[in-house]
Structures are given as C-alpha cells and as structure tokens.
Design an enzyme around this catalytic site. Sequence first.
Site, short mmCIF file in Angstrom:
data_model
loop_
_atom_site.label_atom_id
_atom_site.label_comp_id
_atom_site.label_asym_id
_atom_site.label_seq_id
_atom_site.Cartn_x
_atom_site.Cartn_y
_atom_site.Cartn_z
N GLU A 76 51.91 -31.15 -0.27
CA GLU A 76 52.62 -30.57 1.04
C GLU A 76 53.90 -30.05 0.97
OE1 GLU A 76 50.47 -30.27 3.68
OE2 GLU A 76 48.79 -31.21 2.54
N PHE A 114 48.47 -39.21 8.57
CA PHE A 114 47.77 -38.21 9.80
C PHE A 114 47.32 -36.96 8.89
CE2 PHE A 114 47.86 -35.08 13.34
CZ PHE A 114 46.93 -35.46 13.96
N GLY A 146 44.41 -30.70 9.12
CA GLY A 146 43.85 -29.29 8.53
C GLY A 146 43.02 -29.55 7.33
N SER A 147 43.46 -29.29 6.17
CA SER A 147 42.90 -29.49 4.96
C SER A 147 42.73 -31.14 4.69
CB SER A 147 43.34 -28.62 3.79
OG SER A 147 44.71 -29.09 3.48
#
Length: 172
Positions: free
Chosen positions: A84, A7, A10-11
């Site tokens: 991340e 999912f 954002g970026s």
Amino acid sequence: MGDFWVFGYGSLIWRPGFAHVETRRARLYGYRRSLCVYSFVHRGTRARPGLVLGLDRGGSCVGLAYRVPGNLRDEVLSYLRERELVTSVYLERMLDVRLDGGSVEAVTYIVDRQHEQYAGALDADHAARIVRGAVGQSGRNEDYVLSTLEHLEALGIRDHWLEEVGRRVASS
C-alpha cells in the site's frame, strides 16, 4: 501484543493476501470509497493514468475488517506497507471501524490529498473517461473497477457512485 484488525475497502476485499482468523463486515465513518488515486503503474501509466480506489474524507464506507493474530503483526504490517505504501499516496492510520456489536481500531490506508497522485473528487462521467482504456502492469483499469463491483455486490455492499462509474465503463 494482541490480535489486531485491518480494514479493507477495495482490492483488500477481494485479495487480502495475508493470514487472518476472522472477517467481519465493517463501516468506517468520516471517509468514503472513491476512485481518487491516479495509477501510474498497476492500472495505468504516467502517459495514460488510470484510477484506483482510495479512502477520501467525507461520508462513510462499508468494507471488511480482518482480525489478524498478534504473532503475525510484523509479517502482516510489512506485507501491507510494501503493498500500500509504494508511492506514499496512502497514509497508514489506526481508525475506529464499527462492527456489529461494537467498534475496533483497525489499520486503515487513507489517501494523502497532498500527493501528486491524488485525483480529487471526480464525477462519475469524468472518472469513467479516465478508467476506460487505461492499462498498467496489473491489467486493464476497467477490470479493476468491475471486479471490485462484483465483489461488493456478492457481499451485499452498495456503493452508488462506484456503481454509476461501473455502468458508464461497461457501456463503452
């Protein structure tokens, strides 16, 4: 192991950076898109932090779900974790996201509210003041916010709070 889903909110929407075989509009319930993460590297510095997006508790978030072939699982998860989880401000979770016609479990990165980079729930004016003028290794914080909004608009995804931050940033 079969195919799996990731999912993006954002970026990951405008720069996923990994191979996938399908992209679908998706909604995650229980979390909202928020500029709730202080950026000390990519969009700011420790001396002058910027803000980047995180998924914080409450509401829902429309984004994109990417279906990744199972044979790329290790490669894609390694890439995502390197991207991340650099400072551990995000927590990797498998969460249900709603697609047209049903739900799937997707790898999702939510904010760790206990982390020093968690900025909390900011009003649009406060968020815009932090974003304005912040610059990091990946460029200006204003560009990050405005680019995200451009991509959301192109997909027909509305985020009223982020749009308000964008208006305040653009008017300065």
